[in-house]
Scaffold this motif. Structure first.
Motif, short mmCIF file in Angstrom:
data_model
loop_
_atom_site.label_atom_id
_atom_site.label_comp_id
_atom_site.label_asym_id
_atom_site.label_seq_id
_atom_site.Cartn_x
_atom_site.Cartn_y
_atom_site.Cartn_z
N GLU A 191 0.81 -1.22 0.00
CA GLU A 191 0.00 0.00 0.00
C GLU A 191 0.84 1.27 0.00
O GLU A 191 0.41 2.31 -0.50
CB GLU A 191 -0.93 0.00 1.21
CG GLU A 191 -2.03 -1.04 1.11
CD GLU A 191 -2.86 -1.17 2.37
OE1 GLU A 191 -2.62 -0.41 3.34
OE2 GLU A 191 -3.76 -2.03 2.39
N SER A 192 2.05 1.21 0.55
CA SER A 192 2.89 2.42 0.66
C SER A 192 4.38 2.07 0.61
O SER A 192 5.11 2.28 1.57
CB SER A 192 2.56 3.14 1.96
OG SER A 192 3.23 4.37 2.02
N PRO A 193 4.84 1.52 -0.53
CA PRO A 193 6.23 1.05 -0.59
C PRO A 193 7.27 2.15 -0.36
O PRO A 193 8.28 1.92 0.30
CB PRO A 193 6.35 0.44 -1.98
CG PRO A 193 5.23 1.00 -2.77
CD PRO A 193 4.14 1.30 -1.78
N ALA A 194 7.03 3.35 -0.87
CA ALA A 194 8.03 4.42 -0.72
C ALA A 194 8.31 4.73 0.74
O ALA A 194 9.46 4.96 1.14
CB ALA A 194 7.57 5.67 -1.46
N GLN A 195 7.27 4.72 1.56
CA GLN A 195 7.43 4.99 2.99
C GLN A 195 8.34 3.96 3.64
O GLN A 195 9.26 4.30 4.38
CB GLN A 195 6.06 4.98 3.67
CG GLN A 195 6.13 5.08 5.18
CD GLN A 195 4.79 4.90 5.84
OE1 GLN A 195 3.75 4.96 5.19
NE2 GLN A 195 4.80 4.68 7.14
N TYR A 196 8.09 2.70 3.37
CA TYR A 196 8.85 1.63 4.02
C TYR A 196 10.25 1.47 3.44
O TYR A 196 11.18 1.12 4.17
CB TYR A 196 8.06 0.32 3.99
CG TYR A 196 6.81 0.46 4.82
CD1 TYR A 196 6.88 0.59 6.20
CD2 TYR A 196 5.55 0.54 4.22
CE1 TYR A 196 5.74 0.76 6.96
CE2 TYR A 196 4.40 0.70 4.98
CZ TYR A 196 4.50 0.82 6.36
OH TYR A 196 3.38 0.99 7.12
N ILE A 197 10.41 1.76 2.16
CA ILE A 197 11.75 1.74 1.58
C ILE A 197 12.61 2.82 2.21
O ILE A 197 13.76 2.59 2.58
CB ILE A 197 11.69 1.87 0.05
CG1 ILE A 197 11.09 0.60 -0.56
CG2 ILE A 197 13.07 2.15 -0.54
CD1 ILE A 197 10.75 0.71 -2.03
N ALA A 198 12.04 4.01 2.38
CA ALA A 198 12.77 5.11 3.01
C ALA A 198 13.16 4.74 4.44
O ALA A 198 14.30 4.97 4.86
CB ALA A 198 11.94 6.38 2.99
N GLN A 199 12.23 4.15 5.19
CA GLN A 199 12.53 3.73 6.57
C GLN A 199 13.63 2.68 6.59
O GLN A 199 14.52 2.73 7.44
CB GLN A 199 11.28 3.14 7.23
CG GLN A 199 10.26 4.17 7.64
CD GLN A 199 9.04 3.52 8.24
OE1 GLN A 199 8.36 2.73 7.59
NE2 GLN A 199 8.74 3.84 9.47
N ALA A 200 13.58 1.74 5.67
CA ALA A 200 14.59 0.68 5.62
C ALA A 200 15.96 1.26 5.30
O ALA A 200 16.97 0.83 5.87
CB ALA A 200 14.20 -0.38 4.59
N GLU A 201 16.01 2.22 4.40
CA GLU A 201 17.29 2.84 4.05
C GLU A 201 17.87 3.61 5.22
O GLU A 201 19.08 3.56 5.46
CB GLU A 201 17.11 3.73 2.83
CG GLU A 201 16.89 2.92 1.56
CD GLU A 201 16.54 3.74 0.35
OE1 GLU A 201 16.32 4.97 0.47
OE2 GLU A 201 16.47 3.17 -0.75
N VAL A 202 17.04 4.31 5.99
CA VAL A 202 17.51 5.03 7.17
C VAL A 202 18.04 4.04 8.20
O VAL A 202 19.12 4.24 8.75
CB VAL A 202 16.38 5.91 7.77
CG1 VAL A 202 16.77 6.42 9.15
CG2 VAL A 202 16.07 7.07 6.84
N ALA A 203 17.30 2.97 8.44
CA ALA A 203 17.74 1.96 9.41
C ALA A 203 19.05 1.32 9.00
O ALA A 203 19.93 1.10 9.82
CB ALA A 203 16.65 0.90 9.58
N THR A 204 19.19 1.03 7.70
CA THR A 204 20.42 0.43 7.20
C THR A 204 21.59 1.38 7.34
O THR A 204 22.68 0.99 7.76
CB THR A 204 20.25 0.01 5.72
OG1 THR A 204 19.19 -0.92 5.64
CG2 THR A 204 21.52 -0.61 5.17
N SER A 205 21.39 2.65 7.04
CA SER A 205 22.48 3.61 7.15
C SER A 205 22.91 3.79 8.59
O SER A 205 24.08 3.96 8.88
CB SER A 205 22.09 4.96 6.52
OG SER A 205 21.10 5.60 7.29
#
Length: 70
Positions: free
Chosen positions: A50-64
């Motif tokens: 339903e909202s891939p951009a939101q979760y991709i952004a969160q995953a990238e922040v967590a990974t960084s």
């Protein structure tokens, strides 16, 4: 040439570690924009769809943060 998949991936919605083989067997593995995502449950997969951009952004922040903790 076959690309090897990791054994585990992080669910981008809740942050849980997910076994890739189990996720695939239960339909909780998803390809999105050339990247493979695994989900702990149907609710997390549905939220991502339903909202891939939101979760991709969160995953990238967590990974960084994990790579470069400050």
């Amino acid at each position: 040439m076959q690309v090897e998949r990791p054994e585990k991936l992080i669910d981008p919605v809740c942050g849980m570690t997910v076994d890739v083989v189990s996720a695939e067997a239960t339909g909780r593995l998803l390809e999105h924009e050339g990247r493979t995502w695994a989900f702990c449950g149907d609710g997390c997969k549905r939220a991502f769809v339903e909202s891939p951009a939101q979760y991709i952004a969160q995953a990238e922040v967590a990974t960084s943060r994990a790579v470069d903790p400050k």
